[in-house]
Motif scaffolding. Sequence first.
Motif, short mmCIF file in Angstrom:
data_model
loop_
_atom_site.label_atom_id
_atom_site.label_comp_id
_atom_site.label_asym_id
_atom_site.label_seq_id
_atom_site.Cartn_x
_atom_site.Cartn_y
_atom_site.Cartn_z
N ILE A 85 -17.15 -5.96 45.86
CA ILE A 85 -18.15 -5.36 46.73
C ILE A 85 -19.51 -5.44 46.05
O ILE A 85 -19.72 -4.92 44.96
N SER A 86 -20.44 -6.12 46.72
CA SER A 86 -21.77 -6.32 46.15
C SER A 86 -22.86 -5.55 46.88
O SER A 86 -23.98 -5.43 46.38
N LEU A 87 -22.55 -5.04 48.07
CA LEU A 87 -23.56 -4.36 48.88
C LEU A 87 -22.87 -3.56 49.96
O LEU A 87 -21.86 -3.99 50.53
N ILE A 88 -23.43 -2.38 50.26
CA ILE A 88 -23.01 -1.58 51.41
C ILE A 88 -24.22 -1.42 52.33
O ILE A 88 -25.30 -0.99 51.89
N VAL A 89 -24.05 -1.79 53.60
CA VAL A 89 -25.09 -1.60 54.61
C VAL A 89 -24.52 -0.63 55.64
O VAL A 89 -23.60 -0.96 56.39
N HIS A 90 -25.05 0.57 55.67
CA HIS A 90 -24.51 1.65 56.50
C HIS A 90 -25.39 1.85 57.72
O HIS A 90 -26.47 2.46 57.65
N THR A 91 -24.92 1.33 58.87
CA THR A 91 -25.68 1.46 60.12
C THR A 91 -24.97 2.32 61.15
O THR A 91 -25.56 2.67 62.18
N ALA A 92 -23.69 2.65 60.94
CA ALA A 92 -22.92 3.42 61.93
C ALA A 92 -23.51 4.82 62.08
O ALA A 92 -23.87 5.47 61.09
N ALA A 93 -23.59 5.28 63.34
CA ALA A 93 -24.18 6.61 63.58
C ALA A 93 -23.93 7.05 65.01
O ALA A 93 -23.62 6.23 65.88
N GLN A 94 -24.10 8.35 65.22
CA GLN A 94 -24.31 8.88 66.56
C GLN A 94 -25.83 8.93 66.70
O GLN A 94 -26.50 9.68 66.02
N PRO A 95 -26.43 8.14 67.62
CA PRO A 95 -27.88 7.94 67.58
C PRO A 95 -28.70 8.67 68.64
O PRO A 95 -29.89 8.39 68.76
N SER A 96 -28.11 9.57 69.41
CA SER A 96 -28.82 10.12 70.57
C SER A 96 -29.14 11.61 70.43
O SER A 96 -28.26 12.41 70.11
N HIS A 97 -30.41 11.96 70.73
CA HIS A 97 -30.81 13.37 70.82
C HIS A 97 -29.93 14.12 71.82
O HIS A 97 -29.37 15.18 71.53
N ASP A 98 -29.86 13.57 73.03
CA ASP A 98 -29.21 14.27 74.14
C ASP A 98 -27.72 14.45 73.90
O ASP A 98 -27.16 15.51 74.17
N TRP A 99 -27.07 13.42 73.39
CA TRP A 99 -25.63 13.51 73.16
C TRP A 99 -25.32 14.53 72.07
O TRP A 99 -24.34 15.27 72.16
N ALA A 100 -26.15 14.58 71.03
CA ALA A 100 -25.91 15.51 69.93
C ALA A 100 -25.84 16.95 70.42
O ALA A 100 -25.04 17.76 69.93
N ALA A 101 -26.69 17.30 71.39
CA ALA A 101 -26.70 18.66 71.91
C ALA A 101 -25.42 18.99 72.67
O ALA A 101 -25.04 20.15 72.79
N ARG A 102 -24.72 17.98 73.18
CA ARG A 102 -23.47 18.20 73.91
C ARG A 102 -22.32 18.51 72.96
O ARG A 102 -21.42 19.26 73.29
N ASP A 103 -22.35 17.89 71.78
CA ASP A 103 -21.25 18.08 70.83
C ASP A 103 -21.81 18.05 69.41
O ASP A 103 -21.69 17.05 68.70
N PRO A 104 -22.43 19.14 68.97
CA PRO A 104 -23.06 19.17 67.65
C PRO A 104 -22.09 18.88 66.51
O PRO A 104 -22.48 18.26 65.52
N HIS A 105 -20.85 19.34 66.64
CA HIS A 105 -19.89 19.13 65.56
C HIS A 105 -19.59 17.65 65.39
O HIS A 105 -19.58 17.12 64.26
N ALA A 106 -19.35 16.95 66.48
CA ALA A 106 -19.08 15.51 66.38
C ALA A 106 -20.30 14.77 65.83
O ALA A 106 -20.18 13.88 64.98
N ASP A 107 -21.48 15.13 66.33
CA ASP A 107 -22.71 14.49 65.86
C ASP A 107 -22.86 14.64 64.35
O ASP A 107 -23.13 13.67 63.62
N PHE A 108 -22.67 15.87 63.85
CA PHE A 108 -22.89 16.11 62.43
C PHE A 108 -21.83 15.43 61.57
O PHE A 108 -22.14 14.85 60.52
N THR A 109 -20.59 15.48 62.00
CA THR A 109 -19.54 14.87 61.18
C THR A 109 -19.67 13.36 61.13
O THR A 109 -19.41 12.73 60.10
N ILE A 110 -20.10 12.74 62.23
CA ILE A 110 -20.32 11.29 62.20
C ILE A 110 -21.48 10.95 61.28
O ILE A 110 -21.35 10.12 60.37
N ASN A 111 -22.61 11.59 61.49
CA ASN A 111 -23.82 11.21 60.76
C ASN A 111 -23.85 11.70 59.32
O ASN A 111 -24.22 10.95 58.41
N ALA A 112 -23.45 12.94 59.08
CA ALA A 112 -23.54 13.50 57.72
C ALA A 112 -22.25 13.29 56.94
O ALA A 112 -22.26 12.70 55.84
N ASN A 113 -21.11 13.76 57.47
CA ASN A 113 -19.85 13.62 56.74
C ASN A 113 -19.47 12.15 56.55
O ASN A 113 -18.96 11.76 55.49
#
Length: 358
Positions: free
Chosen positions: A85-113
């Motif tokens: 492994i020579s490089l990690i490029v991390h682009t995966a995310a939950q990317p939406s303001h509106d969606w995050a408000a619908r499910d804050p737990h999923a948003d945070f665990t995807i983006n932060a955890n």
Amino acid sequence: MNKVVLITGSAGLIGSEAARFFSARGFRVVGIDNDMRAQLFGADASTAWNRERLIQDLPNYVHASIDIRDSAALEEVFRTYESVISLIVHTAAQPSHDWAARDPHADFTINANGTLNLLELTRRYCPHAPFIFTSTNKVYGDTPNRLPLEELDQRWEVASDHPYFQQGIDETMSIDGSMHSLFGASKVAADVLVQEYGRYFGLKTACFRGGCLTGPSHSGTQLHGFLAYLMKCAATGKPYTVFGYEGKQVRDNIHSADLIDAFWAFYEEPRSGEVYNIGGGRDCNCSMLEAIEICEQITGQNLNWTYSEQNRAGDHIWWVSDTRRFRAHFPQWTIRHDVASILEEIYAANYRRWLEVG
């Protein structure tokens, strides 16, 4: 075995551009993507079509359908390719303001955890490998809306005597004392983690705080993917809604290829705990009204759009990235695309597919 680059969100806009770029340079590409975008935004947002293109086009591409919250599954990938492994490029995310408000737990665990999982596995299995994170300008919350803004015919603009007028907003803007949206808050957590693994553990990490990331491989939807979704609506006749600010809100836009060029520069000369505002800057920005006008010129037909006075919570009125910090570290990098050429490329690359899938 060839050098390996691990790319999360590999079937998305930035991930797929990175996969093609590094594959062309002799890397073995391990793509981590479970098409979460379809789960978040519906079938129209699925990246399955792009995943299949990567598998078909890149003989040195390996796909792993893994949720980045699944640390055990991720560890198996890191263990398999540990020595190369020579490089990690991390682009995966939950990317939406509106969606995050619908499910804050999923948003945070995807983006932060999810980001924490990747950082910790990098520290344990390949601490020498640079770690590139696609953060967001939303870490600054709505602080940019306090700038002295002037309303012009087709856009809002920062006052001409303000320090940000010439080059845009730099990294000294505070992320405190503002409303971020829950999406912005989860990305702040991930951003700070990436910085800390650089400063505390000495990993070669960088947060690229992007404006609007765009390009022909974007599966744009109403909730995410400004230029791609706008052009899709213009080309197919689908209705489009402009939310707030009279359609004069300004975004800078960076083509995925220009962003990957920046990633390559960092890979060749990595640093620890860096933060970069990255975007089209003064070279590539537009208001909603200006973008609509360009789309109508390209397609030859009027966009079917309506206006909603309710802006999205925490949304920026004006954002233009000051990229001078990155350019000072990597003076060979430059922006090669403007808004019109990006929209023309999105249209040319996707028009037939849009008509086929409806």
